[in-house]
Design a protein around this motif. Structure first.
Motif, mmCIF file in Angstrom:
data_model
loop_
_atom_site.group_PDB
_atom_site.id
_atom_site.type_symbol
_atom_site.label_atom_id
_atom_site.label_comp_id
_atom_site.label_asym_id
_atom_site.label_seq_id
_atom_site.Cartn_x
_atom_site.Cartn_y
_atom_site.Cartn_z
ATOM 1 N N LEU A 1 0.835 -1.205 0.000
ATOM 2 C CA LEU A 1 0.000 0.000 0.000
ATOM 3 C C LEU A 1 0.874 1.261 0.000
ATOM 4 O O LEU A 1 0.604 2.214 -0.740
ATOM 5 C CB LEU A 1 -0.915 0.005 1.232
ATOM 6 N N ARG A 2 1.885 1.265 0.842
ATOM 7 C CA ARG A 2 2.786 2.426 0.876
ATOM 8 C C ARG A 2 3.478 2.606 -0.476
ATOM 9 O O ARG A 2 3.634 3.742 -0.954
ATOM 10 C CB ARG A 2 3.809 2.257 1.991
ATOM 11 N N HIS A 3 3.893 1.512 -1.083
ATOM 12 C CA HIS A 3 4.548 1.606 -2.400
ATOM 13 C C HIS A 3 3.580 2.172 -3.435
ATOM 14 O O HIS A 3 3.970 2.996 -4.283
ATOM 15 C CB HIS A 3 5.044 0.226 -2.836
ATOM 16 N N ASP A 4 2.318 1.738 -3.373
ATOM 17 C CA ASP A 4 1.329 2.259 -4.315
ATOM 18 C C ASP A 4 1.208 3.771 -4.199
ATOM 19 O O ASP A 4 1.130 4.486 -5.216
ATOM 20 C CB ASP A 4 -0.042 1.622 -4.053
ATOM 21 N N ILE A 5 1.184 4.275 -2.965
ATOM 22 C CA ILE A 5 1.033 5.714 -2.755
ATOM 23 C C ILE A 5 2.285 6.463 -3.195
ATOM 24 O O ILE A 5 2.215 7.522 -3.848
ATOM 25 C CB ILE A 5 0.716 6.019 -1.279
ATOM 26 N N LEU A 6 3.453 5.926 -2.877
ATOM 27 C CA LEU A 6 4.697 6.627 -3.190
ATOM 28 C C LEU A 6 4.972 6.711 -4.682
ATOM 29 O O LEU A 6 5.748 7.577 -5.129
ATOM 30 C CB LEU A 6 5.873 5.944 -2.482
ATOM 31 N N THR A 7 4.381 5.838 -5.463
ATOM 32 C CA THR A 7 4.621 5.867 -6.913
ATOM 33 C C THR A 7 3.679 6.828 -7.641
ATOM 34 O O THR A 7 3.790 6.987 -8.864
ATOM 35 C CB THR A 7 4.442 4.457 -7.511
ATOM 36 N N ILE A 8 2.777 7.460 -6.903
ATOM 37 C CA ILE A 8 1.842 8.404 -7.522
ATOM 38 C C ILE A 8 2.483 9.790 -7.579
ATOM 39 O O ILE A 8 3.081 10.250 -6.598
ATOM 40 C CB ILE A 8 0.519 8.452 -6.741
ATOM 41 N N SER A 9 2.334 10.465 -8.700
ATOM 42 C CA SER A 9 2.872 11.822 -8.872
ATOM 43 C C SER A 9 1.717 12.791 -9.080
ATOM 44 O O SER A 9 1.044 12.739 -10.134
ATOM 45 C CB SER A 9 3.825 11.880 -10.067
ATOM 46 N N PRO A 10 1.438 13.661 -8.120
ATOM 47 C CA PRO A 10 0.334 14.620 -8.274
ATOM 48 C C PRO A 10 0.586 15.559 -9.450
ATOM 49 O O PRO A 10 1.710 15.997 -9.698
ATOM 50 C CB PRO A 10 0.339 15.385 -6.941
ATOM 51 N N GLU A 11 -0.488 15.887 -10.174
ATOM 52 C CA GLU A 11 -0.351 16.697 -11.378
ATOM 53 C C GLU A 11 -0.588 18.178 -11.132
ATOM 54 O O GLU A 11 -0.165 19.014 -11.930
ATOM 55 C CB GLU A 11 -1.328 16.192 -12.440
ATOM 56 N N ASN A 12 -1.289 18.539 -10.052
ATOM 57 C CA ASN A 12 -1.563 19.946 -9.775
ATOM 58 C C ASN A 12 -1.656 20.160 -8.272
ATOM 59 O O ASN A 12 -1.478 19.215 -7.482
ATOM 60 C CB ASN A 12 -2.849 20.399 -10.471
#
Length: 262
Positions: free
Chosen positions: A135-146
């Motif tokens: 779960l932590r890995h899933d969140i850390l791989t996300i890059s916010p766009e704005n």
């Protein structure tokens, strides 16, 4: 055996042993000595009873604190998982699908596998730790766009950190026990609470037996109750994963919202 049956056996068994002890004291301890205990033993008896009550209250507060922390932790974990599932609705693509799937897998595994494991072994399940790290890995791989996505992303990071904090707290609570010194104090003073009235009681056997049964049954009930709630996640009286089960059911409700289906 059920908790009620075990409790009855403990209370009535202790009461029967106290009856035998009271009759034995009636036959073996001289009447003059029993009279002296009755005349001069009131202060000692009061001190012993007070110490027993103090020990029982201290142990009760210790247990209540552990159970309260455990119950609060389960609620916090369920809320954090729900927040993460809502966050998964705000992102798109394979990352959203993977996050939702991993959240369902983690929650299901904790309920169906980890909770029985804690009851049987007093430890967390290693597979649940792997799923939490995923779960932590899933969140850390996300890059916010704005900026809006960045704010929601920070909330998701806090939620996944909460999951790990609660898991570490739960791991510590699975090994939490009432300190042995407290048990020694409770059992020793409890034994004196039972024995002293036998020595100080009315010389008639019937009165002595009644005092013995009442004192022994009370002490046995207190000891049995504290023993049953000694560990928050183990035994017949324990913290359940009900908040996590409700969160798992809520996942389906969130998916059913228009536009939220993967």
């Amino acid at each position: 055996m059920t908790t009620v049956l075990l409790g009855c056996l403990a209370v009535f068994g202790t009461g029967a042993a106290a009856v035998a002890g009271a009759l034995l004291i009636q036959r073996t301890v001289p009447a003059r000595m029993r009279y002296d205990f009755g005349m001069y033993g009131a202060l000692t008896t009061a001190l012993v009873v007070s110490t027993f009550l103090l020990s029982a209250v201290a142990m009760g507060l210790f247990v209540w604190g552990a159970v309260n922390r455990a119950s609060s932790g389960v609620v916090q974990e369920a809320d954090a998982l729900l927040d993460l599932y809502w966050y998964a609705q705000t992102i798109e693509g394979p990352q959203a699908v993977r996050l939702r799937s991993d959240l369902r897998d983690y929650t299901t595994h904790v309920i169906r596998v980890e909770w029985p494991t804690m009851d049987e072994t007093g430890a967390l399940n290693p597979r649940s730790w792997q799923l939490a790290r995923q779960l932590r890995h899933d969140i850390l791989t996300i890059s916010p766009e704005n900026s809006g996505a960045a704010i929601r992303y920070q909330d998701a990071l806090r939620s996944v950190n909460t999951v790990f904090q609660v898991r570490r707290s739960r791991e510590a609570l699975t090994t939490t026990r009432i300190p042995p010194l407290m048990w020694v104090a409770l059992l020793s003073t409890g034994a004196l609470v039972v024995v002293l009235p036998m020595l100080r009681g009315d010389p008639r056997p019937a009165v002595r037996v009644v005092l013995a049964v009442v004192g022994a049954a009370t002490v046995a009930f207190v000891v049995f109750l504290l023993y049953e709630v000694n560990v928050p996640f183990t035994g017949n009286v324990k913290v359940t994963p009900a908040p996590l089960e409700e969160a798992l059911r809520s996942f389906a409700d969130i998916d059913a919202f228009p536009g939220n289906r993967p």
